[in-house]
Write a protein that holds these residues in place. Structure first.
Motif, PDB file in Angstrom:
ATOM      1  N   LEU A 112      62.352  -0.473  24.360  1.00 56.83           N
ATOM      2  CA  LEU A 112      63.482   0.145  25.047  1.00 56.83           C
ATOM      3  C   LEU A 112      64.342   0.944  24.067  1.00 56.83           C
ATOM      4  O   LEU A 112      64.711   2.097  24.333  1.00 56.83           O
ATOM      5  N   TYR A 113      64.628   0.343  22.918  1.00 54.75           N
ATOM      6  CA  TYR A 113      65.473   1.022  21.936  1.00 54.75           C
ATOM      7  C   TYR A 113      64.755   2.223  21.318  1.00 54.75           C
ATOM      8  O   TYR A 113      65.339   3.308  21.170  1.00 54.75           O
ATOM      9  N   ALA A 114      63.481   2.041  20.967  1.00 55.77           N
ATOM     10  CA  ALA A 114      62.725   3.131  20.343  1.00 55.77           C
ATOM     11  C   ALA A 114      62.590   4.319  21.291  1.00 55.77           C
ATOM     12  O   ALA A 114      62.713   5.478  20.873  1.00 55.77           O
ATOM     13  N   SER A 115      62.356   4.039  22.566  1.00 54.83           N
ATOM     14  CA  SER A 115      62.229   5.134  23.530  1.00 54.83           C
ATOM     15  C   SER A 115      63.570   5.825  23.756  1.00 54.83           C
ATOM     16  O   SER A 115      63.628   7.040  23.983  1.00 54.83           O
ATOM     17  N   TYR A 116      64.657   5.047  23.665  1.00 54.62           N
ATOM     18  CA  TYR A 116      65.992   5.653  23.745  1.00 54.62           C
ATOM     19  C   TYR A 116      66.211   6.611  22.572  1.00 54.62           C
ATOM     20  O   TYR A 116      66.752   7.710  22.739  1.00 54.62           O
ATOM     21  N   LYS A 117      65.763   6.203  21.382  1.00 56.28           N
ATOM     22  CA  LYS A 117      65.880   7.076  20.218  1.00 56.28           C
ATOM     23  C   LYS A 117      65.048   8.344  20.411  1.00 56.28           C
ATOM     24  O   LYS A 117      65.413   9.423  19.928  1.00 56.28           O
ATOM     25  N   GLY A 118      63.943   8.210  21.132  1.00 58.11           N
ATOM     26  CA  GLY A 118      63.131   9.387  21.428  1.00 58.11           C
ATOM     27  C   GLY A 118      63.892  10.392  22.271  1.00 58.11           C
ATOM     28  O   GLY A 118      63.833  11.607  22.038  1.00 58.11           O
ATOM     29  N   VAL A 119      64.623   9.888  23.263  1.00 58.89           N
ATOM     30  CA  VAL A 119      65.464  10.764  24.094  1.00 58.89           C
ATOM     31  C   VAL A 119      66.544  11.407  23.232  1.00 58.89           C
ATOM     32  O   VAL A 119      66.780  12.622  23.294  1.00 58.89           O
ATOM     33  N   GLN A 120      67.185  10.595  22.420  1.00 61.73           N
ATOM     34  CA  GLN A 120      68.243  11.090  21.540  1.00 61.73           C
ATOM     35  C   GLN A 120      67.692  12.140  20.571  1.00 61.73           C
ATOM     36  O   GLN A 120      68.321  13.178  20.333  1.00 61.73           O
ATOM     37  N   GLY A 121      66.501  11.877  20.048  1.00 60.19           N
ATOM     38  CA  GLY A 121      65.901  12.793  19.084  1.00 60.19           C
ATOM     39  C   GLY A 121      65.479  14.119  19.691  1.00 60.19           C
ATOM     40  O   GLY A 121      65.750  15.184  19.128  1.00 60.19           O
ATOM     41  N   THR A 122      64.821  14.071  20.857  1.00 63.85           N
ATOM     42  CA  THR A 122      64.354  15.320  21.473  1.00 63.85           C
ATOM     43  C   THR A 122      65.518  16.197  21.928  1.00 63.85           C
ATOM     44  O   THR A 122      65.529  17.406  21.681  1.00 63.85           O
ATOM     45  N   PHE A 123      66.497  15.585  22.578  1.00 58.47           N
ATOM     46  CA  PHE A 123      67.643  16.370  23.033  1.00 58.47           C
ATOM     47  C   PHE A 123      68.450  16.888  21.839  1.00 58.47           C
ATOM     48  O   PHE A 123      68.948  18.019  21.861  1.00 58.47           O
ATOM     49  N   GLY A 124      68.549  16.057  20.801  1.00 56.21           N
ATOM     50  CA  GLY A 124      69.254  16.496  19.601  1.00 56.21           C
ATOM     51  C   GLY A 124      68.538  17.642  18.917  1.00 56.21           C
ATOM     52  O   GLY A 124      69.165  18.619  18.489  1.00 56.21           O
ATOM     53  N   PHE A 125      67.218  17.548  18.829  1.00 58.31           N
ATOM     54  CA  PHE A 125      66.428  18.600  18.183  1.00 58.31           C
ATOM     55  C   PHE A 125      66.595  19.932  18.902  1.00 58.31           C
ATOM     56  O   PHE A 125      66.843  20.967  18.280  1.00 58.31           O
ATOM     57  N   HIS A 126      66.451  19.906  20.211  1.00 56.91           N
ATOM     58  CA  HIS A 126      66.551  21.151  20.976  1.00 56.91           C
ATOM     59  C   HIS A 126      67.974  21.706  20.977  1.00 56.91           C
ATOM     60  O   HIS A 126      68.169  22.922  21.039  1.00 56.91           O
ATOM     61  N   ARG A 127      68.956  20.814  20.899  1.00 59.71           N
ATOM     62  CA  ARG A 127      70.345  21.277  20.806  1.00 59.71           C
ATOM     63  C   ARG A 127      70.597  21.944  19.454  1.00 59.71           C
ATOM     64  O   ARG A 127      71.199  23.018  19.381  1.00 59.71           O
ATOM     65  N   ILE A 128      70.106  21.321  18.401  1.00 59.65           N
ATOM     66  CA  ILE A 128      70.299  21.857  17.047  1.00 59.65           C
ATOM     67  C   ILE A 128      69.633  23.223  16.895  1.00 59.65           C
ATOM     68  O   ILE A 128      70.188  24.146  16.297  1.00 59.65           O
ATOM     69  N   HIS A 129      68.444  23.367  17.473  1.00 64.45           N
ATOM     70  CA  HIS A 129      67.697  24.611  17.328  1.00 64.45           C
ATOM     71  C   HIS A 129      67.924  25.594  18.477  1.00 64.45           C
ATOM     72  O   HIS A 129      67.280  26.647  18.523  1.00 64.45           O
ATOM     73  N   LYS A 130      68.819  25.230  19.377  1.00 65.46           N
ATOM     74  CA  LYS A 130      69.221  26.140  20.456  1.00 65.46           C
ATOM     75  C   LYS A 130      68.023  26.685  21.234  1.00 65.46           C
ATOM     76  O   LYS A 130      67.912  27.888  21.491  1.00 65.46           O
ATOM     77  N   THR A 131      67.117  25.801  21.573  1.00 68.00           N
ATOM     78  CA  THR A 131      65.938  26.223  22.324  1.00 68.00           C
ATOM     79  C   THR A 131      66.286  26.420  23.795  1.00 68.00           C
ATOM     80  O   THR A 131      67.230  25.820  24.312  1.00 68.00           O
ATOM     81  N   ARG A 132      65.512  27.253  24.448  1.00 73.12           N
ATOM     82  CA  ARG A 132      65.713  27.526  25.868  1.00 73.12           C
ATOM     83  C   ARG A 132      64.427  27.244  26.627  1.00 73.12           C
ATOM     84  O   ARG A 132      63.342  27.619  26.186  1.00 73.12           O
ATOM     85  N   THR A 133      64.570  26.579  27.761  1.00 71.69           N
ATOM     86  CA  THR A 133      63.409  26.224  28.575  1.00 71.69           C
ATOM     87  C   THR A 133      63.112  27.327  29.587  1.00 71.69           C
ATOM     88  O   THR A 133      64.007  27.803  30.278  1.00 71.69           O
ATOM     89  N   ASN A 134      61.852  27.713  29.653  1.00 74.03           N
ATOM     90  CA  ASN A 134      61.414  28.732  30.602  1.00 74.03           C
ATOM     91  C   ASN A 134      60.946  28.035  31.883  1.00 74.03           C
ATOM     92  O   ASN A 134      59.836  27.506  31.944  1.00 74.03           O
ATOM     93  N   ILE A 135      61.810  28.013  32.886  1.00 77.98           N
ATOM     94  CA  ILE A 135      61.526  27.286  34.127  1.00 77.98           C
ATOM     95  C   ILE A 135      60.284  27.833  34.832  1.00 77.98           C
ATOM     96  O   ILE A 135      59.450  27.074  35.335  1.00 77.98           O
ATOM     97  N   LYS A 136      60.148  29.156  34.856  1.00 76.55           N
ATOM     98  CA  LYS A 136      58.991  29.759  35.526  1.00 76.55           C
ATOM     99  C   LYS A 136      57.690  29.316  34.860  1.00 76.55           C
ATOM    100  O   LYS A 136      56.699  29.030  35.542  1.00 76.55           O
ATOM    101  N   SER A 137      57.706  29.251  33.541  1.00 77.60           N
ATOM    102  CA  SER A 137      56.506  28.823  32.821  1.00 77.60           C
ATOM    103  C   SER A 137      56.185  27.360  33.102  1.00 77.60           C
ATOM    104  O   SER A 137      55.018  26.979  33.227  1.00 77.60           O
TER     105      SER A 137
END
Length: 217
Positions: A112-137
């Motif tokens: 549970l904790y490790a998977s929570y860190k995964g959420v924290q890590g992925t959202f943090g990574f994309h926030r730091i790198h200012k990535t944008r999701t292509n909804i159509k793709s």
């Protein structure tokens, strides 16, 4: 101050990747443990082999998380860990869980904790790198994966309707039959998400707005 191996904030790319790594490595480890246990128990009760689908599911999510730094995979893994934790604690409390969940609360909490860190890590990574999701793709990729899933399901049904095959599996439980179907389906979803299926390689799901980022979609 030395950073804790398990307890640390996600403040930069390195810590984000470390959090993601914790999530997928834990998923791989638990999948391996479960696969070994299920394989051992299946010798006396073949019906238990259906639980191998859980191991495959965790491995698939872990691979997507590792290779795509996917927020969706991280969230799915986290929700799955909540599911596992609930049934584990319910089993420990003596509540009927219809065969779901073990009784190792330590592993459940760790997952549970490790998977929570995964959420924290992925959202943090994309926030730091200012990535944008292509909804159509994403929708286009999902449609392709869905099409392959339908194809695999049709092939599975067709094979099962062959008289020789049908007679071989006529005494198999419905849960095990379902697991046999899940294996190719999960494989297709995994390959599609990793863009390894024909027609998916060129689809760009995440667009990087930070030109100096090391992120690759």
């Amino acid at each position: 101050m030395k950073k804790s191996k398990w307890f640390f904030p996600v403040t930069d790319t390195d810590s984000a990747k470390e959090a993601i790594k914790m999530a997928y490595q834990t998923a791989f480890a638990l999948a391996a443990i479960q696969a070994v246990l299920v394989g051992f128990l299946s010798w006396s009760n073949p019906a238990l082999a259906v639980n191998l689908a859980d191991s495959l599911f965790m491995v698939a999510l872990g691979l997507i998380l590792r290779n795509r730094l996917s927020r969706f995979a991280a969230l799915t893994l986290f929700l799955y860990s909540i599911f596992i934790a609930y049934f584990t604690f319910a089993a420990r409390a003596g509540i009927a869980t219809v065969g779901y969940g073990g009784k190792n609360t330590i592993l459940a909490v760790l997952f549970l904790y490790a998977s929570y860190k995964g959420v924290q890590g992925t959202f943090g990574f994309h926030r730091i790198h200012k990535t944008r999701t292509n909804i159509k793709s994403i929708l286009f990729l999902s449609a392709i994966i869905f099409g392959y899933t339908i194809l695999v399901t049709a092939i599975y049904i067709g094979v099962m309707l062959i008289p020789q095959v049908e007679s071989t599996f006529e005494n198999m439980s419905e849960s095990l039959m379902g697991a046999l179907w899940l294996v190719p389906v999960i494989t297709v979803i995994l390959l599609g998400t990793l863009k390894l299926l024909p027609g998916t390689k060129s689809i760009k799901v995440v667009q990087d707005a930070d030109k100096h980022s090391m992120f690759k979609s």
